[in-house]
Write a protein that holds these residues in place. Structure first.
Motif, PDB file in Angstrom:
ATOM      1  N   PHE A  34       0.838  -1.189   0.000  1.00 13.52           N
ATOM      2  CA  PHE A  34       0.000   0.000   0.000  1.00 13.52           C
ATOM      3  C   PHE A  34       0.883   1.252   0.000  1.00 13.52           C
ATOM      4  CE2 PHE A  34      -3.928  -2.161   1.555  1.00 13.52           C
ATOM      5  CZ  PHE A  34      -3.380  -3.341   2.024  1.00 13.52           C
ATOM      6  N   TYR A  36       0.174   5.069   1.602  1.00 13.80           N
ATOM      7  CA  TYR A  36      -0.697   5.975   2.348  1.00 13.80           C
ATOM      8  C   TYR A  36      -0.069   7.374   2.324  1.00 13.80           C
ATOM      9  CZ  TYR A  36      -3.778   2.489   4.585  1.00 13.80           C
ATOM     10  OH  TYR A  36      -4.719   1.523   4.835  1.00 13.80           O
ATOM     11  N   GLN A  38      -0.148  11.263   4.334  1.00  7.40           N
ATOM     12  CA  GLN A  38      -0.532  11.972   5.552  1.00  7.40           C
ATOM     13  C   GLN A  38      -0.238  13.458   5.361  1.00  7.40           C
ATOM     14  OE1 GLN A  38       1.624  11.020   9.224  1.00  7.40           O
ATOM     15  NE2 GLN A  38      -0.302  11.106  10.356  1.00  7.40           N
ATOM     16  N   ASN A  41      -1.267  17.503  10.040  1.00  6.73           N
ATOM     17  CA  ASN A  41      -2.373  17.517  11.006  1.00  6.73           C
ATOM     18  C   ASN A  41      -3.624  16.826  10.479  1.00  6.73           C
ATOM     19  OD1 ASN A  41      -0.857  19.060  12.916  1.00  6.73           O
ATOM     20  ND2 ASN A  41      -1.229  20.848  11.640  1.00  6.73           N
ATOM     21  N   GLY A  43      -5.322  12.832   9.109  1.00  8.34           N
ATOM     22  CA  GLY A  43      -5.165  11.391   9.254  1.00  8.34           C
ATOM     23  C   GLY A  43      -4.537  10.759   8.030  1.00  8.34           C
ATOM     24  N   LEU A  44      -4.188   9.506   8.155  1.00  8.49           N
ATOM     25  CA  LEU A  44      -3.619   8.746   7.043  1.00  8.49           C
ATOM     26  C   LEU A  44      -4.714   8.389   6.045  1.00  8.49           C
ATOM     27  CD1 LEU A  44      -1.382   6.433   9.169  1.00  8.49           C
ATOM     28  CD2 LEU A  44      -0.543   7.756   7.241  1.00  8.49           C
ATOM     29  N   LEU A  46      -5.495   6.294   2.313  1.00 12.55           N
ATOM     30  CA  LEU A  46      -4.996   5.334   1.347  1.00 12.55           C
ATOM     31  C   LEU A  46      -4.926   5.966  -0.038  1.00 12.55           C
ATOM     32  CD1 LEU A  46      -4.236   2.326   0.756  1.00 12.55           C
ATOM     33  CD2 LEU A  46      -6.635   2.034   0.085  1.00 12.55           C
ATOM     34  N   LYS A  49      -3.414   0.468  -3.542  1.00  9.77           N
ATOM     35  CA  LYS A  49      -2.926  -0.786  -2.978  1.00  9.77           C
ATOM     36  C   LYS A  49      -2.704  -1.814  -4.082  1.00  9.77           C
ATOM     37  CE  LYS A  49      -7.486  -2.688  -1.675  1.00  9.77           C
ATOM     38  NZ  LYS A  49      -8.292  -3.184  -0.526  1.00  9.77           N
ATOM     39  N   PHE A  90       3.800   7.165   2.938  1.00  6.32           N
ATOM     40  CA  PHE A  90       4.271   5.942   3.577  1.00  6.32           C
ATOM     41  C   PHE A  90       4.020   4.733   2.678  1.00  6.32           C
ATOM     42  CE2 PHE A  90       5.285   7.541   7.747  1.00  6.32           C
ATOM     43  CZ  PHE A  90       4.477   8.663   7.895  1.00  6.32           C
ATOM     44  N   VAL A  94       1.538  -5.475   4.350  1.00  2.17           N
ATOM     45  CA  VAL A  94       0.723  -6.180   5.337  1.00  2.17           C
ATOM     46  C   VAL A  94       1.477  -7.402   5.815  1.00  2.17           C
ATOM     47  CG1 VAL A  94      -1.378  -7.512   5.720  1.00  2.17           C
ATOM     48  CG2 VAL A  94      -1.451  -5.423   4.385  1.00  2.17           C
ATOM     49  N   ALA A 100      -1.479  -6.845  10.654  1.00  4.60           N
ATOM     50  CA  ALA A 100      -1.075  -5.489  10.981  1.00  4.60           C
ATOM     51  C   ALA A 100      -0.280  -4.902   9.824  1.00  4.60           C
ATOM     52  CB  ALA A 100      -0.215  -5.499  12.238  1.00  4.60           C
ATOM     53  N   LEU A 101      -0.306  -3.591   9.691  1.00  2.00           N
ATOM     54  CA  LEU A 101       0.471  -2.915   8.672  1.00  2.00           C
ATOM     55  C   LEU A 101       1.865  -2.631   9.208  1.00  2.00           C
ATOM     56  CD1 LEU A 101      -2.116  -0.270   7.387  1.00  2.00           C
ATOM     57  CD2 LEU A 101      -1.676  -2.562   6.505  1.00  2.00           C
ATOM     58  N   PHE A 103       4.889  -0.175   8.399  1.00  2.00           N
ATOM     59  CA  PHE A 103       5.119   1.072   7.683  1.00  2.00           C
ATOM     60  C   PHE A 103       6.594   1.293   7.397  1.00  2.00           C
ATOM     61  CE2 PHE A 103       1.089   3.433   7.786  1.00  2.00           C
ATOM     62  CZ  PHE A 103       0.353   2.643   8.641  1.00  2.00           C
TER      63      PHE A 103
END
Lengths: 113, 117
Positions: A34, A36, A38, A41, A43-44, A46, A49, A90, A94, A100-101, A103
């Motif tokens: 993936f 991502y 950001q 300030n 959120g992450l 997508l 993928k 980022f 997976v 869990a991811l 990074f």
């Protein structure tokens, strides 16, 4: 364990020029990868993928990435940078054993006017 | 709700105090994750909940950290006896995880910024 390495901590481009953010992965089998983004300030979010359906993946905002197994790479590109693309990006893999991811360390993209 | 929500958005606490961070996942999402983003360590996995299965706690850095998910929805991350190194942004994510693959998209909340003085 799977991992990703982002080769550049900072990338600076001029508006309207191409963007290349580099990512190499380490995996014993075909991973799910993936990208991502950001924004400051925020959120992450997508971008795109890869899940083995097609090696060239198109995402939002004109970004795309190509999965190259022979090079263990998943570089992110965009033909023409926009000021709003300035953010941290980022590369993520997976860990299918845990879901869990994992990074990468991130690449901060700066876009100059 | 429309997205993952987290509260509080900011938390300042004194060393040694306990804190609770809350996450409301997207309605219908079966999986919930906690991550931590800090300057020194980047983004790291903490804990994962999936349905009624036992959580995967393999990313928790110490026994001062715990989390629960009540009713398969809201989750609370608790840090006991906070230390200065716990200062970070704590991110929650959720996904719809019907079966196998690990390819489902994780949707992130805005995070809780924790500062331990």
């Amino acid at each position: 364990a799977q991992s990703v390495t982002q080769l550049d901590s900072h990338v600076s481009v001029s508006e309207g020029t191409p963007v290349l953010l580099r990512c190499n992965y380490s995996s014993s089998y075909s991973p799910s990868l993936f990208w991502y983004v950001q924004h400051p300030n925020k959120g992450l979010q997508l971008l795109l993928k890869y899940t083995s359906a097609a090696t060239l993946v198109k995402g939002i905002n004109g970004f795309e990435a190509e999965f190259k197994k022979s090079e263990t790479s998943f570089h992110l590109t965009k033909p023409s940078a926009h000021m709003s693309d300035a953010a941290e990006y980022f590369c993520v893999v997976v860990d299918t054993g845990r879901r869990a991811l994992t990074f990468g360390s991130g690449t901060r993209l700066q876009v100059q006017p | 709700g429309a997205g993952v929500s987290q509260s509080p958005s900011n938390k300042v606490t004194e060393k040694g105090k306990d804190v609770e961070l809350r996450c409301d996942p997207i309605s219908g999402h079966t999986a919930l994750y906690w991550y931590r983003q800090s300057l020194g360590q980047g983004l790291e996995f903490l804990i994962y909940f999936q349905g009624n299965s036992a959580p995967d706690k393999s990313g928790l850095p110490s026994d001062r950290f715990s989390a629960e998910r009540t009713g398969g929805s809201v989750s609370t991350l608790t840090i006991q006896r906070t230390q200065q190194e716990d200062s970070a942004v704590y991110l929650c994510a959720s996904s719809f995880h019907p079966s196998g693959g690990g390819q489902e998209t994780q949707y992130f909340g805005p995070g809780t910024r924790l500062l331990v003085l």
